[in-house]
Write a protein that holds these residues in place. Sequence first.
Motif, PDB file in Angstrom:
ATOM      1  N   LYS A   8      19.598   2.983  -0.501  1.00  0.00           N
ATOM      2  CA  LYS A   8      19.276   4.383  -0.806  1.00  0.00           C
ATOM      3  C   LYS A   8      17.775   4.603  -0.819  1.00  0.00           C
ATOM      4  N   LEU A   9      17.050   3.624  -1.327  1.00  0.00           N
ATOM      5  CA  LEU A   9      15.593   3.746  -1.342  1.00  0.00           C
ATOM      6  C   LEU A   9      15.048   3.798   0.086  1.00  0.00           C
ATOM      7  N   GLU A  10      15.585   2.948   0.962  1.00  0.00           N
ATOM      8  CA  GLU A  10      15.163   2.953   2.367  1.00  0.00           C
ATOM      9  C   GLU A  10      15.426   4.310   2.997  1.00  0.00           C
ATOM     10  N   GLU A  11      16.608   4.892   2.709  1.00  0.00           N
ATOM     11  CA  GLU A  11      16.932   6.219   3.256  1.00  0.00           C
ATOM     12  C   GLU A  11      15.930   7.264   2.788  1.00  0.00           C
ATOM     13  N   ILE A  25       7.053   2.682   3.012  1.00  0.00           N
ATOM     14  CA  ILE A  25       7.985   1.588   3.297  1.00  0.00           C
ATOM     15  C   ILE A  25       7.456   0.250   2.791  1.00  0.00           C
ATOM     16  N   ASN A  26       6.154   0.025   2.936  1.00  0.00           N
ATOM     17  CA  ASN A  26       5.590  -1.271   2.577  1.00  0.00           C
ATOM     18  C   ASN A  26       4.930  -1.298   1.204  1.00  0.00           C
ATOM     19  N   TYR A  27       5.237  -0.342   0.372  1.00  0.00           N
ATOM     20  CA  TYR A  27       4.782  -0.403  -1.012  1.00  0.00           C
ATOM     21  C   TYR A  27       5.612  -1.456  -1.759  1.00  0.00           C
ATOM     22  N   SER A  28       5.042  -2.020  -2.810  1.00  0.00           N
ATOM     23  CA  SER A  28       5.760  -2.984  -3.637  1.00  0.00           C
ATOM     24  C   SER A  28       7.070  -2.372  -4.133  1.00  0.00           C
ATOM     25  N   ARG A  29       8.190  -3.066  -3.881  1.00  0.00           N
ATOM     26  CA  ARG A  29       9.492  -2.520  -4.242  1.00  0.00           C
ATOM     27  C   ARG A  29       9.621  -2.244  -5.739  1.00  0.00           C
ATOM     28  N   ALA A  30       9.195  -3.186  -6.558  1.00  0.00           N
ATOM     29  CA  ALA A  30       9.334  -3.015  -8.011  1.00  0.00           C
ATOM     30  C   ALA A  30       8.573  -1.787  -8.488  1.00  0.00           C
ATOM     31  N   SER A  31       7.360  -1.611  -7.971  1.00  0.00           N
ATOM     32  CA  SER A  31       6.531  -0.480  -8.384  1.00  0.00           C
ATOM     33  C   SER A  31       7.124   0.842  -7.933  1.00  0.00           C
ATOM     34  N   ILE A  32       7.565   0.908  -6.682  1.00  0.00           N
ATOM     35  CA  ILE A  32       8.033   2.202  -6.177  1.00  0.00           C
ATOM     36  C   ILE A  32       9.381   2.571  -6.788  1.00  0.00           C
ATOM     37  N   SER A  37      12.321   6.224 -10.041  1.00  0.00           N
ATOM     38  CA  SER A  37      13.264   6.367 -11.147  1.00  0.00           C
ATOM     39  C   SER A  37      12.698   7.279 -12.238  1.00  0.00           C
ATOM     40  N   ARG A  38      11.428   7.083 -12.554  1.00  0.00           N
ATOM     41  CA  ARG A  38      10.782   7.915 -13.580  1.00  0.00           C
ATOM     42  C   ARG A  38      10.749   9.380 -13.140  1.00  0.00           C
ATOM     43  N   PHE A  39      10.444   9.612 -11.857  1.00  0.00           N
ATOM     44  CA  PHE A  39      10.400  10.978 -11.355  1.00  0.00           C
ATOM     45  C   PHE A  39      11.768  11.634 -11.455  1.00  0.00           C
ATOM     46  N   MET A  40      12.832  10.873 -11.116  1.00  0.00           N
ATOM     47  CA  MET A  40      14.187  11.417 -11.194  1.00  0.00           C
ATOM     48  C   MET A  40      14.551  11.790 -12.622  1.00  0.00           C
ATOM     49  N   CYS A 212     -12.161  -1.056  -4.172  1.00  0.00           N
ATOM     50  CA  CYS A 212     -10.739  -0.671  -4.157  1.00  0.00           C
ATOM     51  C   CYS A 212     -10.042  -1.573  -5.173  1.00  0.00           C
ATOM     52  N   ARG A 213     -10.055  -1.149  -6.411  1.00  0.00           N
ATOM     53  CA  ARG A 213      -9.584  -1.999  -7.494  1.00  0.00           C
ATOM     54  C   ARG A 213      -8.216  -1.531  -7.996  1.00  0.00           C
ATOM     55  N   ASN A 214      -7.296  -2.479  -8.076  1.00  0.00           N
ATOM     56  CA  ASN A 214      -5.969  -2.222  -8.631  1.00  0.00           C
ATOM     57  C   ASN A 214      -5.171  -1.202  -7.813  1.00  0.00           C
ATOM     58  N   VAL A 215      -5.330  -1.279  -6.508  1.00  0.00           N
ATOM     59  CA  VAL A 215      -4.535  -0.470  -5.575  1.00  0.00           C
ATOM     60  C   VAL A 215      -3.632  -1.379  -4.741  1.00  0.00           C
ATOM     61  N   LEU A 216      -4.173  -2.490  -4.250  1.00  0.00           N
ATOM     62  CA  LEU A 216      -3.393  -3.390  -3.394  1.00  0.00           C
ATOM     63  C   LEU A 216      -2.167  -3.949  -4.112  1.00  0.00           C
ATOM     64  N   ILE A 217      -2.205  -4.000  -5.437  1.00  0.00           N
ATOM     65  CA  ILE A 217      -1.065  -4.545  -6.190  1.00  0.00           C
ATOM     66  C   ILE A 217       0.197  -3.699  -5.995  1.00  0.00           C
ATOM     67  N   TYR A 218       0.025  -2.460  -5.517  1.00  0.00           N
ATOM     68  CA  TYR A 218       1.188  -1.597  -5.290  1.00  0.00           C
ATOM     69  C   TYR A 218       1.753  -1.760  -3.881  1.00  0.00           C
ATOM     70  N   PHE A 219       1.114  -2.603  -3.043  1.00  0.00           N
ATOM     71  CA  PHE A 219       1.536  -2.783  -1.654  1.00  0.00           C
ATOM     72  C   PHE A 219       2.185  -4.154  -1.486  1.00  0.00           C
TER      73      PHE A 219
END
Length: 272
Positions: A8-11, A25-32, A37-40, A212-219
Amino acid sequence: MTEISENKLEELLSAISKKYGYDFINYSRASIIRRVSRFMEIKNIDTVIDLKDRIVSDEQFFASFIEELTVNVTEMFRDPAFYKSLRENVVPQLHTYPFLKIWNAGCSSGEEVYSLAIILEEEELYHKSKIYATDINQKVLAQAREGIYHISLLKDYTANYIRSGGRKSFSEYYTVKYNHAMFDSRLRKNVTFSVHNLVNDSSFNEFNLIMCRNVLIYFNKELQEQVIELFLNSLCMFGYLVLGNKETLTLSKFRDRFEVIDKEERIYRRIR
């Protein structure tokens, strides 16, 4: 927290990419998953299908989704040891350039931009500096342009400033009104705030320093490599790249293009 399946996330992410051109698509799965979920929950949406249908049919709703998905936690002089190392290990070299171009990528609500501007001013570099502060999130960029933060944050910001090697009274940089601190407009004089998407957009200048600090951790790894290559191609020879303390070039295929200036504070310099 709302459970979200991988399919469902991929869709959802594919629909967003097709409709709006934003590629998560290439963002860290756990983070996204955590952020979707929080937005929902905030919007009282029960299923990912309902969320997808709403996003692709309502551009304003999508804008609010982007704002929630891309907000990064930040504060002024976060990680004071980093800023102290920046003064000691990078500033002396920056003095050798006639003009400085600096990119603060993923600047969020601007706390890092003002921290950097203060250091450049105290080190007598600000007058010959141009800072490009970019983020994908237009809402936080608007806050960054204003430079106004709640007064409750100032105790921690002041402590960080002192521990980072600050040379003045921190209160000299802002005025307080209605429980908020407005930072001096002179700190924005040499700053250009602009939307930039690290996933889709290309290099737009050649820089002496990229923060660019603490951004790559989301990828994920693939996207991290793509962004590191973007930074490499955006740095002048012997230009500096600084990352967050949980980010590193150690495992990157581009690591041989850099030398380590401060291993603990993730400061690197391009050498090839």
